[in-house]
Design a protein around this motif. Structure first.
Motif, PDB file in Angstrom:
ATOM      1  N   ILE A 178       0.818  -1.222   0.000  1.00 15.98           N
ATOM      2  CA  ILE A 178       0.000   0.000   0.000  1.00 15.98           C
ATOM      3  C   ILE A 178       0.846   1.263   0.000  1.00 15.98           C
ATOM      4  O   ILE A 178       0.566   2.196  -0.771  1.00 15.98           O
ATOM      5  CB  ILE A 178      -0.974  -0.035   1.203  1.00 15.98           C
ATOM      6  CG1 ILE A 178      -2.009  -1.135   1.007  1.00 15.98           C
ATOM      7  CG2 ILE A 178      -1.670   1.310   1.371  1.00 15.98           C
ATOM      8  CD1 ILE A 178      -2.976  -1.287   2.164  1.00 15.98           C
ATOM      9  N   PRO A 179       1.895   1.396   0.819  1.00 15.48           N
ATOM     10  CA  PRO A 179       2.684   2.645   0.773  1.00 15.48           C
ATOM     11  C   PRO A 179       3.267   2.947  -0.598  1.00 15.48           C
ATOM     12  O   PRO A 179       3.287   4.106  -1.029  1.00 15.48           O
ATOM     13  CB  PRO A 179       3.781   2.401   1.810  1.00 15.48           C
ATOM     14  CG  PRO A 179       3.202   1.398   2.749  1.00 15.48           C
ATOM     15  CD  PRO A 179       2.358   0.510   1.908  1.00 15.48           C
ATOM     16  N   GLY A 201      -2.835   0.934   6.474  1.00 15.85           N
ATOM     17  CA  GLY A 201      -2.553   2.135   5.699  1.00 15.85           C
ATOM     18  C   GLY A 201      -3.758   2.722   5.006  1.00 15.85           C
ATOM     19  O   GLY A 201      -3.610   3.392   3.970  1.00 15.85           O
ATOM     20  N   PHE A 202      -4.948   2.514   5.569  1.00 14.75           N
ATOM     21  CA  PHE A 202      -6.165   2.993   4.901  1.00 14.75           C
ATOM     22  C   PHE A 202      -6.222   4.514   4.872  1.00 14.75           C
ATOM     23  O   PHE A 202      -6.775   5.090   3.925  1.00 14.75           O
ATOM     24  CB  PHE A 202      -7.393   2.419   5.607  1.00 14.75           C
ATOM     25  CG  PHE A 202      -8.668   2.691   4.880  1.00 14.75           C
ATOM     26  CD1 PHE A 202      -9.023   1.950   3.769  1.00 14.75           C
ATOM     27  CD2 PHE A 202      -9.535   3.691   5.301  1.00 14.75           C
ATOM     28  CE1 PHE A 202     -10.196   2.203   3.084  1.00 14.75           C
ATOM     29  CE2 PHE A 202     -10.705   3.950   4.632  1.00 14.75           C
ATOM     30  CZ  PHE A 202     -11.043   3.197   3.519  1.00 14.75           C
ATOM     31  N   GLU A 203      -5.697   5.163   5.868  1.00 19.66           N
ATOM     32  CA  GLU A 203      -5.722   6.631   5.885  1.00 19.66           C
ATOM     33  C   GLU A 203      -4.908   7.208   4.731  1.00 19.66           C
ATOM     34  O   GLU A 203      -5.293   8.227   4.143  1.00 19.66           O
ATOM     35  CB  GLU A 203      -5.199   7.136   7.223  1.00 19.66           C
ATOM     36  CG  GLU A 203      -5.430   8.619   7.454  1.00 19.66           C
ATOM     37  CD  GLU A 203      -5.284   9.009   8.899  1.00 19.66           C
ATOM     38  OE1 GLU A 203      -5.359  10.215   9.197  1.00 19.66           O
ATOM     39  OE2 GLU A 203      -5.110   8.104   9.741  1.00 19.66           O
ATOM     40  N   ASN A 204      -3.791   6.555   4.369  1.00 23.51           N
ATOM     41  CA  ASN A 204      -3.008   7.004   3.214  1.00 23.51           C
ATOM     42  C   ASN A 204      -3.780   6.794   1.921  1.00 23.51           C
ATOM     43  O   ASN A 204      -3.696   7.610   0.989  1.00 23.51           O
ATOM     44  CB  ASN A 204      -1.678   6.247   3.163  1.00 23.51           C
ATOM     45  CG  ASN A 204      -0.810   6.536   4.371  1.00 23.51           C
ATOM     46  OD1 ASN A 204      -0.872   7.625   4.940  1.00 23.51           O
ATOM     47  ND2 ASN A 204      -0.013   5.558   4.778  1.00 23.51           N
ATOM     48  N   ILE A 205      -4.548   5.706   1.873  1.00 18.91           N
ATOM     49  CA  ILE A 205      -5.380   5.472   0.682  1.00 18.91           C
ATOM     50  C   ILE A 205      -6.406   6.589   0.534  1.00 18.91           C
ATOM     51  O   ILE A 205      -6.642   7.099  -0.580  1.00 18.91           O
ATOM     52  CB  ILE A 205      -6.074   4.098   0.793  1.00 18.91           C
ATOM     53  CG1 ILE A 205      -5.033   2.981   0.804  1.00 18.91           C
ATOM     54  CG2 ILE A 205      -7.048   3.896  -0.351  1.00 18.91           C
ATOM     55  CD1 ILE A 205      -5.628   1.594   0.985  1.00 18.91           C
ATOM     56  N   VAL A 206      -7.020   7.001   1.641  1.00 25.08           N
ATOM     57  CA  VAL A 206      -8.015   8.077   1.593  1.00 25.08           C
ATOM     58  C   VAL A 206      -7.376   9.371   1.102  1.00 25.08           C
ATOM     59  O   VAL A 206      -7.963  10.099   0.283  1.00 25.08           O
ATOM     60  CB  VAL A 206      -8.655   8.256   2.987  1.00 25.08           C
ATOM     61  CG1 VAL A 206      -9.517   9.507   3.025  1.00 25.08           C
ATOM     62  CG2 VAL A 206      -9.478   7.036   3.355  1.00 25.08           C
ATOM     63  N   SER A 207      -6.174   9.668   1.559  1.00 26.72           N
ATOM     64  CA  SER A 207      -5.496  10.896   1.126  1.00 26.72           C
ATOM     65  C   SER A 207      -5.231  10.879  -0.366  1.00 26.72           C
ATOM     66  O   SER A 207      -5.451  11.888  -1.064  1.00 26.72           O
ATOM     67  CB  SER A 207      -4.178  11.056   1.897  1.00 26.72           C
ATOM     68  OG  SER A 207      -4.407  11.130   3.284  1.00 26.72           O
ATOM     69  N   VAL A 208      -4.781   9.742  -0.896  1.00 26.15           N
ATOM     70  CA  VAL A 208      -4.521   9.649  -2.343  1.00 26.15           C
ATOM     71  C   VAL A 208      -5.811   9.796  -3.138  1.00 26.15           C
ATOM     72  O   VAL A 208      -5.858  10.484  -4.178  1.00 26.15           O
ATOM     73  CB  VAL A 208      -3.827   8.306  -2.656  1.00 26.15           C
ATOM     74  CG1 VAL A 208      -3.674   8.119  -4.165  1.00 26.15           C
ATOM     75  CG2 VAL A 208      -2.464   8.248  -1.989  1.00 26.15           C
ATOM     76  N   ILE A 209      -6.878   9.173  -2.656  1.00 27.22           N
ATOM     77  CA  ILE A 209      -8.161   9.265  -3.370  1.00 27.22           C
ATOM     78  C   ILE A 209      -8.648  10.702  -3.400  1.00 27.22           C
ATOM     79  O   ILE A 209      -9.112  11.202  -4.445  1.00 27.22           O
ATOM     80  CB  ILE A 209      -9.194   8.343  -2.699  1.00 27.22           C
ATOM     81  CG1 ILE A 209      -8.773   6.880  -2.861  1.00 27.22           C
ATOM     82  CG2 ILE A 209     -10.576   8.557  -3.300  1.00 27.22           C
ATOM     83  CD1 ILE A 209      -9.629   5.922  -2.076  1.00 27.22           C
ATOM     84  N   MET A 210      -8.558  11.409  -2.285  1.00 28.65           N
ATOM     85  CA  MET A 210      -9.046  12.775  -2.228  1.00 28.65           C
ATOM     86  C   MET A 210      -8.180  13.729  -3.061  1.00 28.65           C
ATOM     87  O   MET A 210      -8.694  14.693  -3.631  1.00 28.65           O
ATOM     88  CB  MET A 210      -9.082  13.247  -0.775  1.00 28.65           C
ATOM     89  CG  MET A 210     -10.141  12.581   0.088  1.00 28.65           C
ATOM     90  SD  MET A 210     -11.824  12.918  -0.481  1.00 28.65           S
ATOM     91  CE  MET A 210     -12.183  11.410  -1.380  1.00 28.65           C
TER      92      MET A 210
END
Length: 939
Positions: A163-164, A206-215
């Protein structure tokens, strides 16, 4: 022949093979199975950079692999080494074939996934670590194939380490073709990752990083409905070079992931944290509104409840990063209001919970408005109040029924604070919510009895130590029973919603719940005197006073719920208990008179006995107001007399007895007028400030006390003739009611309901706010507390009431209080006794159990009645010994030294009488509800 061929194959040919090693046809290897996968793999790879890999040969390899799973480790090892070799040599046209082969193998050999997965993930990591954009793109697509063909969540933690790297690739903001393709591939891999999490209800670290990339790759959608249709028409495997498209695919998969309460919290909280830190809640960016609207539509289309998303959005107002930022809270409420427009009409638990949270925040706004100074213009608080009311109005319409909202408000009332300002703010917020929900049909309780849970909490709130909170509680009861009744008394009713939301308007809404229109106008005028400006609220106030006279006749038509006979009796007992409070104001007497009028509306149709008790209460309060021994200020006695007289007129009008109305008016025709209370059309008691603003006499001042003393001195203290007239007409009016009972109740002092005496709210048990209306001033011990009012039933009332009042204090100061250890031991002993008790062979039915419980209740009432009648017999004996000189007034209370000796003598004589043993014969044994249950069950 067969034997000969076997001997040749086993003996001769191996020897020839060793001797004729130069003959290729006789070699032993030629007779062994050929490793076909190497030949197949060699045929797959192109011979030149311009050639394409042979897809037909890849299909043969997949068929061979499925039939020979033992060769899979060799095949994957060959592919790994081939990929590493070509990447080192930078022959990318050969290296790109390897992920293509893996993709085909993963899709066709799912049952062999444990053999293919380790090698596939190794190749994915290798490709993602390359410098070439093409190789990293192929690595993302290979990961998509791997996640799509999973049959379980065995490799969830293996893919979390990728994920990272995917998030890093998704944040590559290059605008060239290669950069767009790489970013789209990374977002597509993240979309598959989120879908993989949703399939197995797991949220990666790492779901919070996924949210940042999506936004960061999200683009605001003007019409979410059209965007959703576009997503459903397109296939997710389509090759899109738009990162915004794949970010919306990620949102759709996130909505599917949020299918449970736990996963919703893990999905939405990172999203909200990103909104808070990036200022996405503001209407200018509208990112939060667009994202949540899309997720709401996705959740609705997948059969999930979008109400939960709305409830979590409202709960986010309490987050530590939002709680002290009112402007941010306003933006969040605007987004929640937009979400509420799209939800379905349903009285769900989540919507009711969201309304409860809004009411709690409304209380904070009301508290700020109440505590604000006159020159404090807090626009953020008024903006927040405006957003809260708009969202409340929207959510209540989505509920479609006022019943669940009233049940929720009963829960809010349970936590009312003893602190005056907080209690007022609570009442103001609940009252405003009831007015907002007034337009809703009450489908749950229409023409039904008021819910007992709500009535109990209202009853406790109406007994609050703060006098303004009591006024607000009375108004809340009126607004609950008659939601469409406009301006039932001297109350300013701000419109819903307000035309102008400013600090003055917010304060006006807060004060309107427990203050009169005169007080509201006075405070608004003071706050505007410095600027000399005319507010819009002033015009509303003027119109409010003009329309009040036309609203008094609408009470019967706007009735929504009913009051049972028991509830009416409890309201009358409450009025009796609160009427002699020393901190009452004219607003309190007005509120109690209006509640009395409400009780009359149900007494004349439900129970005739309550109608008689209404007259009894009015006469009792009237006689107490004329008693010089009652420790009340003259101004409050005057107000009490005015209220009692109004109660008599209300009762006569409700009973349709105009003769009594004429007689009461004739008996009070020559008396002076109360400066603070006025009777309007024999149907309403209102503050006199509304009809005449020239009065500047402060309530309770020396001037007012002198006027009240003059008022009381000229009153006729003998009302026996009036009582006889009332009895005469009541006997004619109530044909089925015994005459002797009517006569007995009218001449006796009012006694509260037994169930009311057993109630003991915690804030009523303090020394500063005693429950008993007859509590003497000063600090008296338990032994010094004796009845200060002696009448037909006053001694009885005071003794029985003092027992419930002092139950807590007696238990606290008692030396017999059990420790925790002894209490637990007693519980264990009781449990063992119950466990050892023999079981009934024939268990009781519901009807039999009900009959036994009713029989026990009847037996208890009979014993209590016997005990009370015995105490009534003791009171005349004491009165004969200590008869007052005043033959008319039986109620006396002296505070000088002589009265102390008198009270002590009375107390001692009462104790001597009670020590004879006759009273103890009527005393009930100590019991608990559990004992009664065991007795009813037959144990």
């Amino acid at each position: 022949m067969g034997v000969m061929s076997g001997v040749v194959s086993r003996k001769v040919i191996p020897v020839c093979g060793k001797l004729c090693y130069l003959c290729p046809s006789i070699r032993a290897r030629s007779r062994q199975p050929v490793k076909r996968y190497k030949t197949i793999l060699a045929d797959i790879f192109p011979r030149s950079p311009d050639s394409e890999p042979n897809d037909r040969t890849i299909g043969k390899l997949c068929d061979y692999t499925s039939r020979n799973p033992a060769r899979i480790p060799d095949i994957t090892h060959y592919l790994e080494q081939k990929c590493f070799k070509e990447l080192r040599n930078e022959r990318l046209y050969l290296a790109r074939v390897v992920p293509r082969i893996y993709g085909k193998l993963l899709s066709s050999c799912k049952e062999q996934m444990p053999l293919l997965a380790p090698s596939s993930l190794l190749v994915v990591r290798t490709l993602l670590d390359q410098r070439q954009d093409e190789m990293r793109t192929l690595g993302c697509l290979l990961l998509v194939d791997f996640l799509t063909n999973q049959v379980d969540g065995a490799y969830m933690f293996s893919v979390e380490g990728i994920i990272p790297r995917l998030c890093e690739l998704g944040q590559d903001l290059r605008d060239d073709d290669r950069g767009l393709k790489l970013r789209c591939a990374a977002l597509r891999a993240l979309a598959s990752m989120v879908q993989f999490m949703g399939d197995y209800s797991h949220v990666a670290m790492g779901f919070e990083n996924i949210v940042s990339v999506i936004m960061e790759n999200y683009r605001v959608v003007e019409n979410p409905c059209e965007a959703e249709s576009t997503l459903t028409q397109e296939t997710l495997g389509a090759s899109h070079n738009d990162p915004g498209y794949w970010s919306r695919v990620c949102l759709q998969n996130m909505a599917k992931l949020a299918n449970e309460a736990t996963t919703v919290r893990h999905v939405i909280e990172p999203l909200f944290r990103y909104f808070d830190s990036s200022d996405c809640w503001s209407p200018e960016s509208s990112i939060a509104s667009s994202v949540l609207s899309e997720m709401q539509l996705f959740m609705d289309s997948s059969g999930q409840s979008s109400h939960l998303l709305l409830s979590i959005t409202v709960k986010h107002l309490d987050h530590k990063s939002v709680a002290k930022r009112p402007l941010l809270q306003v933006n969040i409420l605007k987004v929640a209001n937009k979400l509420a427009q799209q939800v379905k009409l349903l009285a769900s638990v989540h919507i009711i919970s969201a309304i409860g949270d809004l009411v709690r925040h409304m209380r904070k706004c009301m508290l700020c408005a109440i505590e604000a100074s006159e020159d404090d213009d807090s626009m953020p608080n008024s903006d927040l109040h405006s957003a809260l009311e708009a969202c409340l109005l929207r959510l209540t319409k989505k509920v479609g029924d006022a019943g669940p909202i009233l049940d929720m408000l009963a829960v809010v009332l349970e936590s009312i604070s003893p602190t005056a300002t907080i209690a007022r703010a609570t009442i103001a917020s609940i009252y405003r919510t009831v007015r907002i929900a007034a337009s809703l049909p009450n489908l749950s309780y229409d023409k039904k009895v008021l819910p007992e849970s709500l009535f109990q909490q209202l009853l406790l709130a109406m007994a609050h130590p703060d006098h303004e909170t009591r006024v607000g509680s009375h108004r809340l009861l009126s607004a609950t029973l008659f939601p469409l009744l406009k301006c039932p008394w001297s109350v300013f009713e701000p419109p819903v919603p307000l035309s102008v939301y400013d600090p003055k308007g917010t304060r006006l809404v807060a004060l309107s719940a427990f203050s009169s229109s005169w007080v509201v106008m006075e405070k608004i005028a003071e706050s505007c005197s410095a600027s000399n400006e005319k507010l819009e609220t002033d015009k509303v106030l003027d119109e409010d006073c003009d329309d009040r006279s036309t609203a008094r006749t609408e009470m019967q038509e706007t009735k929504s719920m009913l009051l049972s006979s028991q509830q009416v009796g409890l309201l009358l007992s409450l009025i009796w208990n609160q009427a002699l409070s020393e901190d009452n104001k004219p607003e309190n007497y007005e509120a109690m008179a209006h509640t009395f009028n409400l009780a009359l509306q149900f007494s004349k149709t439900e129970d005739s006995s309550n109608l008689v008790r209404c007259f009894q209460l009015a006469f009792s309060l009237r006689s107490i107001s004329l008693d010089p021994g009652v420790l009340l200020q003259a101004s409050r006695k005057r107000s009490l007399y005015t209220m009692a007289t109004a109660m008599l007129l209300f009762s006569a009008k409700a009973s349709d007895l105009p003769q009594i109305i004429a007689f009461v008016k004739e008996s009070t025709s020559g008396q002076s007028v109360d400066l603070h209370l006025s009777l309007i059309e024999d149907s309403s008691l209102e503050l006199a400030f509304l009809s005449s603003s020239t009065s500047t006499v402060i309530y309770g001042s020396e001037e007012d006390e002198g006027a009240a003393s003059d008022f009381l001195s000229i009153l006729h203290k003998d009302d026996k003739q009036l009582r006889d007239v009332v009895i005469l007409h009541l006997v004619e009016r109530l044909e089925n009611f015994p005459e002797d009972i009517i006569k007995e109740q009218i001449f006796q002092q009012f006694s509260p309901e037994e169930s009311f005496l057993l109630r003991a709210p915690l804030f009523m048990e303090t020394a500063a706010h005693p429950c008993s209306p007859y509590t003497l001033k000063g600090s008296l011990s338990e032994e010094d507390l004796v009845p200060s009012v002696v009448g037909d039933e006053d001694t009885l009332f005071e003794e029985s009431f003092s027992q419930s009042d002092t139950r807590i204090s007696e238990s606290i100061h008692s030396n017999d209080v059990l420790s925790v250890t002894k209490l637990l031991e007693s519980v264990m002993e009781s449990a063992q006794e119950v466990a050892n008790a023999p079981l009934l062979m024939n268990p009781l039915s519901f009807d039999q159990m009900k009959n036994q419980c009713e029989a026990l209740l009847l037996e208890k009432n009979q014993k209590l009645a016997a005990l009370l009648s015995f105490k009534l017999d003791q009171v005349p004996l004491l009165e004969d010994k200590h008869m007052n000189e005043d033959p008319v007034n039986e109620v006396c209370c002296n505070t000088d030294s002589d009265s102390k000796d008198y009270l002590g003598e009375k107390e001692n004589s009462l104790r001597c009488d009670s020590s004879s043993g006759s009273e103890n014969s009527f005393r009930l044994p100590p019991s608990s509800p559990y004992d009664k249950f065991l007795k009813a069950a037959g144990w």
